[in-house]
Design an enzyme around this catalytic site. Sequence first.
Site, PDB file in Angstrom:
ATOM      1  N   HIS A 184       0.837  -1.198   0.000  1.00 57.19           N
ATOM      2  CA  HIS A 184       0.000   0.000   0.000  1.00 57.19           C
ATOM      3  C   HIS A 184       0.880   1.259   0.000  1.00 57.19           C
ATOM      4  CE1 HIS A 184      -3.464  -2.564   1.755  1.00 57.19           C
ATOM      5  NE2 HIS A 184      -3.373  -2.659   0.450  1.00 57.19           N
ATOM      6  N   GLU A 237       1.533   7.952  -3.716  1.00 59.10           N
ATOM      7  CA  GLU A 237       2.623   8.320  -4.631  1.00 59.10           C
ATOM      8  C   GLU A 237       2.334   9.674  -5.270  1.00 59.10           C
ATOM      9  OE1 GLU A 237       4.636   5.072  -6.919  1.00 59.10           O
ATOM     10  OE2 GLU A 237       3.775   6.122  -8.637  1.00 59.10           O
ATOM     11  N   HIS A 245      -3.075   3.771  -2.963  1.00 60.01           N
ATOM     12  CA  HIS A 245      -3.392   2.330  -3.022  1.00 60.01           C
ATOM     13  C   HIS A 245      -3.598   1.846  -1.591  1.00 60.01           C
ATOM     14  CE1 HIS A 245      -1.965  -2.062  -3.654  1.00 60.01           C
ATOM     15  NE2 HIS A 245      -3.229  -1.973  -3.978  1.00 60.01           N
ATOM     16  N   ASN A 304     -10.291  -5.950  -5.624  1.00 66.78           N
ATOM     17  CA  ASN A 304     -10.564  -7.216  -4.914  1.00 66.78           C
ATOM     18  C   ASN A 304     -12.046  -7.217  -4.541  1.00 66.78           C
ATOM     19  OD1 ASN A 304      -7.912  -8.038  -4.897  1.00 66.78           O
ATOM     20  ND2 ASN A 304      -7.612  -7.887  -2.698  1.00 66.78           N
ATOM     21  N   PRO A 310      -1.392   0.786 -11.149  1.00 71.82           N
ATOM     22  CA  PRO A 310      -0.121   1.175 -10.523  1.00 71.82           C
ATOM     23  C   PRO A 310       0.985   0.200 -10.909  1.00 71.82           C
ATOM     24  CG  PRO A 310      -1.524   0.075  -8.926  1.00 71.82           C
ATOM     25  CD  PRO A 310      -2.313   0.155 -10.201  1.00 71.82           C
ATOM     26  N   HIS A 331      -4.642  -5.218 -12.769  1.00 69.65           N
ATOM     27  CA  HIS A 331      -4.723  -4.311 -11.615  1.00 69.65           C
ATOM     28  C   HIS A 331      -3.374  -3.735 -11.214  1.00 69.65           C
ATOM     29  CE1 HIS A 331      -2.895  -7.269  -9.038  1.00 69.65           C
ATOM     30  NE2 HIS A 331      -3.250  -6.684  -7.926  1.00 69.65           N
ATOM     31  N   GLY A 332      -2.302  -4.162 -11.861  1.00 70.83           N
ATOM     32  CA  GLY A 332      -0.985  -3.650 -11.487  1.00 70.83           C
ATOM     33  C   GLY A 332       0.069  -4.334 -12.321  1.00 70.83           C
ATOM     34  N   LYS A 391       5.292   4.556   1.865  1.00 73.61           N
ATOM     35  CA  LYS A 391       4.803   3.176   1.974  1.00 73.61           C
ATOM     36  C   LYS A 391       4.687   2.794   3.444  1.00 73.61           C
ATOM     37  CE  LYS A 391       5.872   0.087  -1.165  1.00 73.61           C
ATOM     38  NZ  LYS A 391       5.035   0.056  -2.349  1.00 73.61           N
TER      39      LYS A 391
END
Lengths: 479, 142
Positions: free
Chosen positions: A202, A205, A233, A328, A376, A402-403, A478
């Site tokens: 998570h 940014e 995120h 999710n 991301p 999703h990433g 983070k």
Amino acid sequence: MEIELKEIDKNRWLIPKKGDMRVPGIVFSNHQLIKDLRNDQSLLQVVNVATLPGIVKQSLAMPDIHWGYGFPIGGVAAFQMKEGIISPGGVGYDINCGCRLMTTSLKANEIRPYVKDLISALFKNIPAGVGSEGAIHLSKHDEAKVALEGASWAVKKGFGQTEDLERTEDYGALDGADPSILSDRAVKRGLDQLGTLGSGNHFIELQVVDHVYDYWTADRFNLFEGQTTILIHSGSRGFGHQICDDFLKEMTAESSLTGLQLPDRQLVCTPLTSDLGKRYLSAMACAANYAWANRQILMHLAQETLITALSISPNELDMKLLYDVCHNIAKKELHNLDGQDTMLCVHRKGATRSLPPGHPVLPRIYKDTGQPVLIPGDMGTYSYVLAGAQGAMELSFGSSCHGAGRSLSRSKAVKMAKGRSIHRELEDKGIIVQSRGKLTLKEEMPEAYKDVSQVVEVVHEAGLAKKVARLRPLGVIKG
Amino acid sequence: MTKTISEFTILDHTADLGVDITGSSLMDLFENAGRTLLHLMFRVKPVKKADLIRISISGNDLADLMNKWLSEILYLYAGENLIVTGINIDSLSPASLNATLKTSPFNPKFHKIIREIKAVTYHQIAVTNKNGIWTARVIFDL
């Protein structure tokens, strides 16, 4: 176990239906990315999902697929409402883990001298890390309201604007939430974690719009080259985890009664029509709504922090929510099945909804463009903004990746990072990073992830979503 | 590729963390599993004062019991802010477990967090006995 893969075209691979599979598998990937999948068990997980009752068409994997538990991460599967199942493992522990992107009027070259200070200020003001608690302490009564109302609860409390809601998937609240069915443990864990980022992957940014691919759509998304954006995120924190855990255990206890043989116990599930299935969906909606409220509050905290740190007015910052997506989740959605509009329960475990232009569920502002899809990447390369495309409705139940998707295990990443300063390496690339966890930066280093640009290219070329803009990190906090 | 640390072995899992734990008896295995979880999460300085908590768990089988046992230790931290500093399993059968746990409230002065483990998954969970050695495989959500 060797899984047979047949190339359909340069972006799609078929896993033929065999053994207990009820449907075939389809993996969206290219020649480069598919090689990594041979090193883990994610393809077997696509096969396992294909054995679940009521699954329709195919068990799908997005190009960021990697080994998860139960479902692969990047897995998408749709189930019939009458014969199908709901599986908490097909949603994940972090229910409604998702992303939220905000635009500003600031040009990145104007704020570059202050990035270090801005990251320090965000790190100081936004609770992050293991078990972090926020400034918001909910009563049980208020927590129930959060679970029912989602992002609109936060807006009513002064965190953001009413117009943010139409810029949030499902307007920031799923129907059917029922807080009265939650366990005491879930209720307790949700009381102090609203407005906190969490740990692991998570992040918040600070970014610059590095390249625009589609100027028409970018203009409607209020994106321009050189612009500063902020990407969040995060998810439903311990509240969502406890809800998932509670229902996995309850379904496991009941599984001996159903007689359903599962290839993996984490795939434990129950019929959508059962009382237990309905209760899970109501509890899942509570967690999804909590997550939307959480990201709404995190956005507000980030906005306040930037205004104070830069000594500018809200108008000068002009922070606007572009969109908030969950990756999710399980949702009841209408999809074309054999020529008929059919209600299905779509599980997206590490996959983003990707609705095309004109889709009836989209808000007015994105009717012409399609839904913003937020992807991301790792903290050293890029993130992407895409727009939902018609191919997603035809091929992936309206879903995209999703990433970047992990390519290295956390232990391998830590081993590879031994003796290196990831913090310094990123700073040399002009990216300022602050993190709470001692291992976080090593576990999350750029080499631990697939090449996000290749992942996005597969999505774009397969027609699941189209590239709009690329975002480059300036600084990251983070957990 | 694996890395061995005393009575448990870390497995490579792309997104999360897996361990194989061994024990000379079933009770030994469950105690080792609890200690492994704590070792992966915390470094704890000895604290003189500890509160005792008794827990009772039931499960469908040994694998389910293992999941619930470790989930209970995890919940004490995540939900009650308590660090387990000592484990004594009082009784164990394939369907139930009773244990007495020494706990102390989380205090950053005495408890250093190594990593956050968010859940104990059922993915590939197994409790087996081969040639008298008990082994459990557990994959944690990080």
